[in-house]
Design a protein around this motif. Structure first.
Motif, PDB file in Angstrom:
ATOM      1  N   VAL A 294      30.981  35.195  26.715  1.00  0.00           N
ATOM      2  CA  VAL A 294      30.367  36.112  27.689  1.00  0.00           C
ATOM      3  C   VAL A 294      29.338  35.310  28.497  1.00  0.00           C
ATOM      4  O   VAL A 294      28.940  34.208  28.109  1.00  0.00           O
ATOM      5  CB  VAL A 294      29.671  37.311  26.991  1.00  0.00           C
ATOM      6  N   THR A 295      28.925  35.889  29.607  1.00  0.00           N
ATOM      7  CA  THR A 295      27.948  35.211  30.460  1.00  0.00           C
ATOM      8  C   THR A 295      26.615  35.093  29.728  1.00  0.00           C
ATOM      9  O   THR A 295      26.165  36.026  29.068  1.00  0.00           O
ATOM     10  CB  THR A 295      27.764  36.008  31.763  1.00  0.00           C
ATOM     11  N   THR A 296      26.005  33.947  29.874  1.00  0.00           N
ATOM     12  CA  THR A 296      24.716  33.714  29.221  1.00  0.00           C
ATOM     13  C   THR A 296      23.585  34.229  30.098  1.00  0.00           C
ATOM     14  O   THR A 296      23.516  33.904  31.285  1.00  0.00           O
ATOM     15  CB  THR A 296      24.535  32.204  28.955  1.00  0.00           C
ATOM     16  N   ALA A 297      22.700  35.007  29.523  1.00  0.00           N
ATOM     17  CA  ALA A 297      21.563  35.553  30.264  1.00  0.00           C
ATOM     18  C   ALA A 297      20.267  34.817  29.937  1.00  0.00           C
ATOM     19  O   ALA A 297      19.384  34.714  30.782  1.00  0.00           O
ATOM     20  CB  ALA A 297      21.407  37.044  29.956  1.00  0.00           C
ATOM     21  N   VAL A 298      20.151  34.318  28.709  1.00  0.00           N
ATOM     22  CA  VAL A 298      18.877  33.751  28.253  1.00  0.00           C
ATOM     23  C   VAL A 298      19.125  32.421  27.537  1.00  0.00           C
ATOM     24  O   VAL A 298      20.056  32.309  26.730  1.00  0.00           O
ATOM     25  CB  VAL A 298      18.152  34.721  27.285  1.00  0.00           C
ATOM     26  N   SER A 299      18.274  31.438  27.823  1.00  0.00           N
ATOM     27  CA  SER A 299      18.278  30.172  27.094  1.00  0.00           C
ATOM     28  C   SER A 299      16.881  29.946  26.529  1.00  0.00           C
ATOM     29  O   SER A 299      15.921  29.744  27.275  1.00  0.00           O
ATOM     30  CB  SER A 299      18.662  29.026  28.032  1.00  0.00           C
ATOM     31  N   HIS A 300      16.775  30.002  25.212  1.00  0.00           N
ATOM     32  CA  HIS A 300      15.492  29.891  24.527  1.00  0.00           C
ATOM     33  C   HIS A 300      15.347  28.475  23.978  1.00  0.00           C
ATOM     34  O   HIS A 300      16.116  28.062  23.110  1.00  0.00           O
ATOM     35  CB  HIS A 300      15.460  30.914  23.382  1.00  0.00           C
ATOM     36  N   GLY A 301      14.365  27.731  24.489  1.00  0.00           N
ATOM     37  CA  GLY A 301      14.162  26.360  24.036  1.00  0.00           C
ATOM     38  C   GLY A 301      13.081  26.267  22.973  1.00  0.00           C
ATOM     39  O   GLY A 301      12.295  27.193  22.780  1.00  0.00           O
ATOM     40  N   LEU A 302      13.041  25.128  22.299  1.00  0.00           N
ATOM     41  CA  LEU A 302      12.153  24.943  21.144  1.00  0.00           C
ATOM     42  C   LEU A 302      11.062  23.916  21.429  1.00  0.00           C
ATOM     43  O   LEU A 302      10.900  23.460  22.547  1.00  0.00           O
ATOM     44  CB  LEU A 302      12.986  24.558  19.916  1.00  0.00           C
ATOM     45  N   TRP A 303      10.309  23.564  20.412  1.00  0.00           N
ATOM     46  CA  TRP A 303       9.087  22.775  20.562  1.00  0.00           C
ATOM     47  C   TRP A 303       8.971  21.776  19.433  1.00  0.00           C
ATOM     48  O   TRP A 303       9.017  22.129  18.266  1.00  0.00           O
ATOM     49  CB  TRP A 303       7.864  23.710  20.516  1.00  0.00           C
ATOM     50  N   LEU A 304       8.738  20.532  19.809  1.00  0.00           N
ATOM     51  CA  LEU A 304       8.361  19.529  18.808  1.00  0.00           C
ATOM     52  C   LEU A 304       6.845  19.497  18.713  1.00  0.00           C
ATOM     53  O   LEU A 304       6.140  20.007  19.584  1.00  0.00           O
ATOM     54  CB  LEU A 304       8.916  18.157  19.200  1.00  0.00           C
ATOM     55  N   ASN A 305       6.346  18.909  17.657  1.00  0.00           N
ATOM     56  CA  ASN A 305       4.921  18.780  17.370  1.00  0.00           C
ATOM     57  C   ASN A 305       4.341  20.101  16.853  1.00  0.00           C
ATOM     58  O   ASN A 305       4.571  20.440  15.707  1.00  0.00           O
ATOM     59  CB  ASN A 305       4.155  18.240  18.577  1.00  0.00           C
ATOM     60  N   ILE A 306       3.608  20.855  17.661  1.00  0.00           N
ATOM     61  CA  ILE A 306       2.981  22.085  17.156  1.00  0.00           C
ATOM     62  C   ILE A 306       4.019  23.209  17.134  1.00  0.00           C
ATOM     63  O   ILE A 306       4.493  23.631  18.184  1.00  0.00           O
ATOM     64  CB  ILE A 306       1.819  22.522  18.068  1.00  0.00           C
ATOM     65  N   PRO A 307       4.354  23.694  15.949  1.00  0.00           N
ATOM     66  CA  PRO A 307       5.343  24.772  15.896  1.00  0.00           C
ATOM     67  C   PRO A 307       4.715  26.101  16.306  1.00  0.00           C
ATOM     68  O   PRO A 307       3.493  26.261  16.270  1.00  0.00           O
ATOM     69  CB  PRO A 307       5.775  24.789  14.432  1.00  0.00           C
TER      70      PRO A 307
END
Lengths: 362, 362
Positions: free
Chosen positions: A164-177
């Motif tokens: 299905v079409t993607t609506a949201v892309s949630h990225g992450l974080w290195l160092n401070i979680p």
């Protein structure tokens, strides 16, 4: 469309179709590090706090900036739905944008490196995530089947491989979680050093904690659900703005058959916020989320809800009806949800590529 | 319990509580590479095909071996539920074991290396996965919160952080990916080179394609659901044995509140099977899975189903009722599911640590 970006590597992807939204209270020196990646794009800066303060933006960036006076002028009484003294104010930028895609990032987030030492172009990865389908109906054990070198594994139904079409892309974080105050207090020295080389679809029916630090979405498809709620000044809660938006968005994406991805790209989150200040902002949320999660897990939207706006108004009614008894705050929030949609529709007349109602404060 | 394994690093984890089940038709030279990791454990070898053939097992391994004659002698008429000329026969090993945990691996799987070049102790990682809880009710964006250096992120409800007991640990494969015949035909040269450093819970309500190549589970908790179906000799289908087990297992784990993890550890899958032979085995499954997935997605077990056995018998009834009309094969399979449970209970009298009914063929 998914192939488009690899064939023209030298033109920044979606250059004229994406705005970068940054909420801030300080000079935007952090943009220097992002210059190679962000400079081709247009920025929308939402200045929080004292509007008389001047925010310096490094030379060479194309931007518009809105402070509280601008927000009040543009939205009039409806400005009440935009939080003050809280980064939740960023959602004003989503509303005022006229682009198809939004990327939003916090001003304490820097360019991370992948395990080979290469600087990560976070925005490019988000765009790849958004331009390839999601697979919410069945889990693929090799993660995103649309990445190079991966595919659907044995046993994955062929009828579901279109995705299905993607609506949201949630990225992450290195160092401070991105930990809550209690976890910060218990593990003050914990750093996220694990680079997980994966993008995956959050399955249909599963909620996740959406963090607003490093987030991209298709504004045309899901924008009106990306309301960051009432937080900060005058409100009994903070640090739940992105969570609220994430829960509402996920329920609506599931209803409308849209996809939500999480994983790559990483940014480098530079400094931990004060856990004591955070606890003060969060403590109501820590109680309330115990009732919010079952609420969102069982929320059902009617078949008439065929647009994001209709879904969101329907959700606001359920918030009033089912969460209002937890605390009067939720009645106020339900009102603000309606105001948000009214303001969104005013700034974004349906079907038309509307002009901005007032000039920005650049 | 979860801490136990880190405090005594020199004693192999669960040494006396885990059996390694290996289905094979050839000499087990592949065990040489696994010697440092597997030698402390007991092996159950299920010899497929011609029972008169002698399978050589490298010196120094502690094992029992069952060929078709043994299976027929031990199970009598109920041996009909155990597939022949298909690695689905491995589930006989699950049934005959008396241990709490099972690890099963294919004989074309070797020790993989992590990105630092270190040999991966796959079994140790599986045990860690099984001894730490799963989190099926809400997605954690930093993946397994019980790994070192990770935790639950902001917005994760505290009431859900205890998690649930893990029943299944599904491991992955570097080199030859587990593709179906059509994908093998289209991408003959694709290799999986991406090491994704993550373990995650497959959320409640989400199905996944469980591969039997590199799989561990808690036999006490979920063993009777790990039936690999009727495949191979005399059957209209092959290569769906592990998929079938995975779908049944996931529905039952969701019903009973047990967790399923996927991700690490990787093994090195050495050689691709013949895609033409695979297509012949798979083609019915490729059609049928389009109906099987909706069937399992909507399967509901009644509240009376308080044990795995009861769940499985209930599921067999639904298979007969709803899938029997696709093909008479599913009626036969439903019968075999019942036979499997009868045989399981015969070999594993409830509550008692039963003696094996007949000596193995070692």
């Amino acid at each position: 469309m998914a192939e488009g970006y690899s064939s023209i590597p030298n033109t920044p992807l979606l250059k004229d179709e994406l705005d970068i939204v940054i909420p801030t209270i300080r000079n935007l020196d952090f943009l220097e590090m992002w210059r190679p990646f962000f400079q081709p794009y247009h920025l929308i800066i939402v200045q929080d706090g004292d509007p008389s303060k001047t925010i310096k933006v490094p030379e060479g960036f194309d931007y518009e900036l809105y402070n509280r006076n601008d927000i009040n002028r543009i939205l009039g009484p409806k400005a009440s739905c935009i939080s003050f003294k809280d980064s939740a104010c960023r959602c004003f930028g989503y509303m005022i944008s006229k682009k198809k895609y939004i990327y939003t990032i916090d001003d304490d987030c820097f360019v991370a490196k992948d395990p080979s030492g290469k600087q990560i172009n976070a925005l490019e990865q988000h765009i790849k995530n958004l331009l390839t389908p999601s697979t919410p109906f069945f889990f693929n054990t090799l993660y995103d089947p649309f990445r190079d070198g991966a595919d659907f594994v044995r046993g994955y139904p062929f009828s579901l491989r279109e995705g299905v079409t993607t609506a949201v892309s949630h990225g992450l974080w290195l160092n401070i979680p991105d930990y809550d105050a209690p976890t910060q207090l218990v593990k003050p020295h914990e750093r996220n050093t694990r680079y997980v080389d994966a993008v995956l679809t959050v399955p249909k029916g599963t909620l996740f904690p959406m963090c607003g630090m490093n987030l991209a979405f298709n504004r045309e498809l899901i924008g009106p659900a990306m309301y960051f709620g009432l937080m900060g000044d005058g409100q009994p809660i903070g640090r739940y703005d992105d969570m609220w938006a994430g829960w509402c968005t996920k329920v609506i994406c599931d209803h409308l058959g849209l996809g939500v991805k999480t994983g790559l790209p990483y940014i480098w989150h530079s400094k931990a916020s004060n856990p004591f200040a955070n606890l003060k902002k969060e403590y109501n949320g820590i109680f309330w989320q115990e009732e919010l999660i079952p609420f969102f897990q069982s929320a059902v939207l009617s078949k008439d809800c065929t647009t994001v706006q209709k879904c969101y108004i329907e959700l606001s009614k359920q918030v009033r009806e089912k969460l209002g008894k937890i605390d009067p705050y939720f009645n106020k929030l339900a009102d603000a949800m309606v105001t948000w949609i009214e303001a969104w529709d005013e700034l974004n007349p349906s079907g038309a590529a509307a002009e901005k109602p007032n000039g920005p404060a650049k």
